[in-house]
Design an enzyme around this catalytic site. Structure first.
Site, mmCIF file in Angstrom:
data_model
loop_
_atom_site.group_PDB
_atom_site.id
_atom_site.type_symbol
_atom_site.label_atom_id
_atom_site.label_comp_id
_atom_site.label_asym_id
_atom_site.label_seq_id
_atom_site.Cartn_x
_atom_site.Cartn_y
_atom_site.Cartn_z
ATOM 1 C CB SER A 61 64.210 84.879 47.602
ATOM 2 O OG SER A 61 64.683 84.383 46.311
HETATM 3 N N1 SAH Z 1 68.999 81.510 47.041
HETATM 4 C C1 SAH Z 1 70.085 82.414 47.728
HETATM 5 C C2 SAH Z 1 69.186 84.110 46.364
HETATM 6 C C3 SAH Z 1 70.462 83.347 45.356
HETATM 7 S S1 SAH Z 1 70.457 84.794 44.689
HETATM 8 C C4 SAH Z 1 70.382 82.716 48.365
HETATM 9 O O1 SAH Z 1 69.455 82.841 49.592
HETATM 10 O O2 SAH Z 1 70.279 83.189 49.054
HETATM 11 C C5 SAH Z 1 70.379 84.336 42.659
HETATM 12 C C6 SAH Z 1 71.814 84.078 42.962
HETATM 13 O O3 SAH Z 1 72.007 83.376 41.995
HETATM 14 C C7 SAH Z 1 73.119 85.358 42.912
HETATM 15 O O4 SAH Z 1 73.972 84.291 43.769
HETATM 16 C C8 SAH Z 1 73.247 84.427 41.375
HETATM 17 O O5 SAH Z 1 75.213 85.084 41.901
HETATM 18 C C9 SAH Z 1 73.229 83.057 40.810
HETATM 19 N N2 SAH Z 1 73.280 83.307 39.931
HETATM 20 C C10 SAH Z 1 73.264 83.374 38.400
HETATM 21 N N3 SAH Z 1 73.160 83.095 37.047
HETATM 22 C C11 SAH Z 1 73.309 81.873 38.371
HETATM 23 C C12 SAH Z 1 74.031 81.051 37.091
HETATM 24 N N4 SAH Z 1 73.873 81.198 35.333
HETATM 25 N N5 SAH Z 1 74.972 80.009 37.976
HETATM 26 C C13 SAH Z 1 74.728 79.454 38.715
HETATM 27 N N6 SAH Z 1 74.141 80.940 39.415
HETATM 28 C C14 SAH Z 1 73.948 82.260 39.073
#
Ligand code: SAH
Length: 221
Positions: A61
């Site tokens: 994000s």
């Molecule tokens: N906070 C993170 C942003 C990650 S983007 C950062 O600072 O990098 C959102 C993340 O959610 C992705 O890595 C994706 O793989 C994960 N995600 C999506 N669906 C998910 C689920 N059901 N359980 C756990 N993680 C999930």
């Protein structure tokens, strides 16, 4: 410009635009080296207020969104926090900074708070674990489905989602202590940022905090 100066300027700009309320959030954003969490080809863009690709079709994000979610969590030192969607680990590191660092010792830590994070994609989970420990962040990462939360370490004071489900994940809500809250985007296509408080009687009170855009939360399929 060196990374630290670029980072300070970014935080100053976010504060001028009214995107950061809490000093603990500002200080955390000033401290965590965002460039170190993104792929090398994006190091130079790490201190623009933009989302960035982190591999596996996922994005980190924009810093203002990390600031808004961190502020809404209104963390207290020693809180136990559950994150769903570790991604590259950047937001988890910001949360850990905002909470204050934890003792190395596992026994002591289990008495105290800290950040627990669940990531669906095993490759992202592995590389986040590596980057977090390289930079001295004591964040525990589990590979698995965030819809289940992480029951082993419940109850949590706070929880947040970095990916958007169609509706608030029930197990994550159940793993909050009474008086705890969950912050996250909800909806398909048009998403709303929601903060849901768990009442003493187990009921849920929701507030909305505007339209947002996050990657969808994946369902095991
Ligand atoms: N906070 C993170 C942003 C990650 S983007 C950062 O600072 O990098 C959102 C993340 O959610 C992705 O890595 C994706 O793989 C994960 N995600 C999506 N669906 C998910 C689920 N059901 N359980 C756990 N993680 C999930």
């Amino acid at each position: 410009m060196d990374f630290e100066t670029a980072r300070r300027r970014m935080v100053d700009r976010l504060a001028e635009r009214g995107r950061i309320d809490r000093e603990s959030t500002a200080e955390a954003l000033r401290t965590v080296p965002r460039h170190a969490f993104v792929p090398p080809e994006h190091h130079e863009s790490a201190y623009r207020d933009r989302p960035l690709p982190i591999g596996g079709g996922q994005t980190i994000s924009a810093p203002h969104m990390v600031a808004i979610v961190t502020d809404l969590l209104s963390l207290d030192p020693g809180d136990r926090v559950l994150e769903i969607g570790t991604g590259c680990g950047y937001h988890a590191a910001v949360t850990a900074e905002a909470l204050g660092q934890l003792p190395e010792n596992d026994d002591e830590r289990s008495e105290q708070g800290g950040v627990y994070s669940v990531e669906y994609d095993p490759n992202l989970a592995d590389s986040a674990r590596e980057t977090l420990s390289e930079h001295g962040y004591n964040v525990r990462v589990r590979t698995g489905d965030g819809y289940e939360g992480w029951a082993e370490h419940a109850p949590y004071d706070r929880a947040y989602l970095t990916c958007a489900p169609d509706s608030l994940p029930v197990h994550v809500l159940e793993q909050l202590r009474p008086g705890g809250c969950l912050v996250g985007p909800v909806g398909r296509g048009r998403q709303t940022l929601v903060r849901a408080w768990r009442r003493e009687d187990g009921g849920i009170d929701r507030e909305t905090h505007g339209g947002v855009r996050f990657v969808p939360m994946r369902r095991g399929d």
